[in-house]
Design a protein around this motif. Structure first.
Motif, PDB file in Angstrom:
ATOM      1  N   GLN A 173       0.835  -1.219   0.000  1.00 24.66           N
ATOM      2  CA  GLN A 173       0.000   0.000   0.000  1.00 24.66           C
ATOM      3  C   GLN A 173       0.860   1.256   0.000  1.00 24.66           C
ATOM      4  O   GLN A 173       0.609   2.194  -0.756  1.00 24.66           O
ATOM      5  N   ALA A 219      -7.447   0.172  -0.985  1.00 26.77           N
ATOM      6  CA  ALA A 219      -8.177  -0.163   0.234  1.00 26.77           C
ATOM      7  C   ALA A 219      -7.964  -1.647   0.542  1.00 26.77           C
ATOM      8  O   ALA A 219      -7.691  -2.442  -0.358  1.00 26.77           O
ATOM      9  N   ALA A 220      -8.093  -1.998   1.819  1.00 32.71           N
ATOM     10  CA  ALA A 220      -7.760  -3.350   2.270  1.00 32.71           C
ATOM     11  C   ALA A 220      -8.506  -4.450   1.512  1.00 32.71           C
ATOM     12  O   ALA A 220      -7.906  -5.461   1.127  1.00 32.71           O
ATOM     13  N   GLY A 221      -9.806  -4.270   1.273  1.00 30.64           N
ATOM     14  CA  GLY A 221     -10.593  -5.301   0.606  1.00 30.64           C
ATOM     15  C   GLY A 221     -10.142  -5.514  -0.827  1.00 30.64           C
ATOM     16  O   GLY A 221     -10.069  -6.646  -1.315  1.00 30.64           O
ATOM     17  N   THR A 222      -9.836  -4.407  -1.492  1.00 32.50           N
ATOM     18  CA  THR A 222      -9.365  -4.474  -2.873  1.00 32.50           C
ATOM     19  C   THR A 222      -7.996  -5.151  -2.936  1.00 32.50           C
ATOM     20  O   THR A 222      -7.743  -5.999  -3.784  1.00 32.50           O
ATOM     21  N   ASP A 248     -18.067  -6.658   4.814  1.00 29.67           N
ATOM     22  CA  ASP A 248     -17.527  -7.488   3.739  1.00 29.67           C
ATOM     23  C   ASP A 248     -18.172  -8.862   3.822  1.00 29.67           C
ATOM     24  O   ASP A 248     -18.494  -9.329   4.907  1.00 29.67           O
ATOM     25  N   PHE A 267      -6.570  -5.616   6.956  1.00 30.06           N
ATOM     26  CA  PHE A 267      -7.545  -4.614   7.393  1.00 30.06           C
ATOM     27  C   PHE A 267      -7.033  -3.839   8.599  1.00 30.06           C
ATOM     28  O   PHE A 267      -7.199  -2.627   8.679  1.00 30.06           O
ATOM     29  N   ASP A 281      -4.585  -1.313   7.649  1.00 34.17           N
ATOM     30  CA  ASP A 281      -5.208  -0.212   6.921  1.00 34.17           C
ATOM     31  C   ASP A 281      -6.092   0.632   7.844  1.00 34.17           C
ATOM     32  O   ASP A 281      -6.828   1.502   7.394  1.00 34.17           O
ATOM     33  N   TRP A 295      -8.559  -0.501   9.988  1.00 36.81           N
ATOM     34  CA  TRP A 295      -9.910  -1.005  10.264  1.00 36.81           C
ATOM     35  C   TRP A 295      -9.913  -1.907  11.472  1.00 36.81           C
ATOM     36  O   TRP A 295      -9.001  -2.693  11.678  1.00 36.81           O
ATOM     37  N   SER A 345     -14.036   3.532   2.675  1.00 32.68           N
ATOM     38  CA  SER A 345     -14.454   2.279   2.057  1.00 32.68           C
ATOM     39  C   SER A 345     -13.357   1.234   2.156  1.00 32.68           C
ATOM     40  O   SER A 345     -12.170   1.567   2.194  1.00 32.68           O
ATOM     41  N   ILE A 346     -13.770  -0.025   2.200  1.00 30.75           N
ATOM     42  CA  ILE A 346     -12.781  -1.102   2.189  1.00 30.75           C
ATOM     43  C   ILE A 346     -12.464  -1.517   0.757  1.00 30.75           C
ATOM     44  O   ILE A 346     -11.654  -2.393   0.521  1.00 30.75           O
ATOM     45  N   TYR A 347     -13.133  -0.879  -0.201  1.00 27.23           N
ATOM     46  CA  TYR A 347     -12.842  -1.141  -1.609  1.00 27.23           C
ATOM     47  C   TYR A 347     -12.452   0.149  -2.296  1.00 27.23           C
ATOM     48  O   TYR A 347     -13.092   1.178  -2.092  1.00 27.23           O
ATOM     49  N   SER A 348     -11.429   0.098  -3.123  1.00 23.09           N
ATOM     50  CA  SER A 348     -11.016   1.316  -3.802  1.00 23.09           C
ATOM     51  C   SER A 348     -11.275   1.256  -5.296  1.00 23.09           C
ATOM     52  O   SER A 348     -10.959   2.197  -6.003  1.00 23.09           O
TER      53      SER A 348
END
Lengths: 118, 181
Positions: A41, A55-58, B54, B70, B73, B75, B99-102
C-alpha cells in the motif's frame, strides 16, 4: 515487439490477464521487491504520488487472484508479525507487466496522436 | 455499559444498516457483536465512524492474513456474523466516509460472492417448495398440522429468498453499468 521467437509464446501465456486493473498493475509493480500487504500500500502510494490508494478489501482480493494465477508467490512472513505474509512477483508476473506496458504505451501514443495532432 | 438493540435489516439494505451503526457510534455506542436481528453495543466515546461490511467465506489461515491487512489499513473488526465481517474505522476531520474497496471491480466481486452464496443456499429451498411439496398431499404426512405450517414456512422463506436474489441482482446490475474501473 519483443526480441527473439519467444515473444509471441510469452504473450499468449499472459494476455488472458490483460487489461489489468490499475490496482492489480501497481501491486505487481510494487512486488518487484518482496513486500507484505501494508508495504505494498505504501509503495503504491509513493509511486503514484498518492493518487492510487489501495483499500484493504481491494488489496486482499487482488493478492488472492494474483496468487491463484501464479503471478506472484508467497516468499515468507514478516519477522515482527508472522501474520503479515510477504509476496514477490514471479517471472510470469513480470512477463504480464511487460505486456501491459506495451499495451498502455500503444494506448497513450494513439491518444496523443488524436488529441495533439502535429 | 452494554446495550442490545433488536433490529432487522434485509441484505439489500446495507446502506440503512451502515447508517444505523454510524448513528449509534455518534451517540457513543460502539458495536461489539452481531446476531440474527440483534446488535450488541458497548458505551464508548462518541465518534464519527465509518462502518463497512464485507462478505467472505474464509478458512482459518486465510482469515488471519485477511484481518491483518484490514488492521494495517486502520480497520477494526467490530463483529462477525457468519460470512459477514463488520469493520469500522474512525473518520478524520473533514473525511466523509471510508471504504474497504477502492475500485468498482472489487466492489462488484463482493456482490458476485453474495449472489453465488444465495444461489447455493437457495437450491434446496426451491427444490423443497416446487418439487417435494407437490408430490406430498397433507394427509400423507405423519403430522398434518405440523406439515401445514412447515409448508407455509418454506414458502415464506422461498419468497424472501427470491426477493433477496432479485434485489441483490439489481444492486449488482446498477454497479455494473458504471464504466469506471
Amino acid at each position: 515487439m519483443m526480441a527473439g521467437g519467444t515473444g509471441a509464446a510469452i504473450d499468449n501465456r499472459v494476455k488472458k490477464f490483460s487489461p489489468l486493473t490499475e490496482a492489480t498493475y501497481y501491486i505487481l509493480l510494487s512486488l518487484e521487491q518482496p513486500r507484505h500487504g501494508y508495504a505494498i500500500q505504501k509503495q503504491v502510494e509513493t509511486m503514484s504520488r498518492k493518487r492510487v490508494r489501495l483499500a484493504a478489501g481491494t488489496l486482499y482480493g487482488a493478492l488472492s487472484t494474483l496468487l491463484d494465477h501464479n503471478l506472484i508467490s508467497l516468499v515468507g512472513e514478516d519477522g515482527n508479525n508472522r501474520k503479515r505474509k510477504i509476496y514477490l512477483m514471479t517471472d510470469l508476473g513480470r512477463d504480464l507487466v511487460r505486456y501491459e506496458i506495451r499495451r498502455l504505451r500503444e494506448m497513450v501514443n494513439n491518444g496523443v496522436k488524436v488529441t495533439e495532432p502535429a | 455499559m452494554k446495550k442490545v438493540v433488536r433490529k432487522f435489516f434485509f441484505v439489500w439494505n446495507e446502506d440503512k444498516e451502515k447508517r444505523f451503526l454510524e448513528r449509534m457510534a455518534g451517540d457513543g455506542w460502539r458495536l461489539t457483536g452481531v446476531g440474527f436481528g440483534r446488535y450488541e453495543f458497548e458505551a464508548a466515546v462518541p465518534e464519527r465512524v465509518a462502518y463497512q461490511f464485507d462478505f467472505k467465506v474464509l478458512g482459518k489461515a486465510a482469515e488471519a492474513d485477511y484481518l491483518q491487512l484490514f488492521e494495517d489499513d486502520g480497520w477494526r473488526l467490530s463483529a462477525r456474523f457468519g460470512p459477514w465481517y463488520y469493520f469500522s474505522r474512525a473518520l478524520a476531520a473533514g473525511e466523509r466516509d471510508a471504504s474497504i474497496y477502492s475500485d468498482n471491480q472489487s466492489r462488484l466481486a463482493k456482490y458476485r460472492r453474495l449472489l453465488l452464496f444465495l444461489v447455493i443456499v437457495g437450491l434446496p429451498l426451491y427444490y423443497q417448495a416446487f418439487f417435494q411439496f407437490p408430490g406430498i398431499s397433507g394427509s400423507d404426512a405423519g403430522f398434518p398440522g405440523f406439515y401445514f405450517f412447515f409448508r407455509i414456512f418454506v414458502f415464506v422463506l422461498t419468497g424472501l429468498h427470491a426477493l433477496a436474489l432479485v434485489r441483490v441482482l439489481f444492486l449488482f446490475r446498477k454497479m455494473k453499468s458504471s464504466i469506471s474501473e
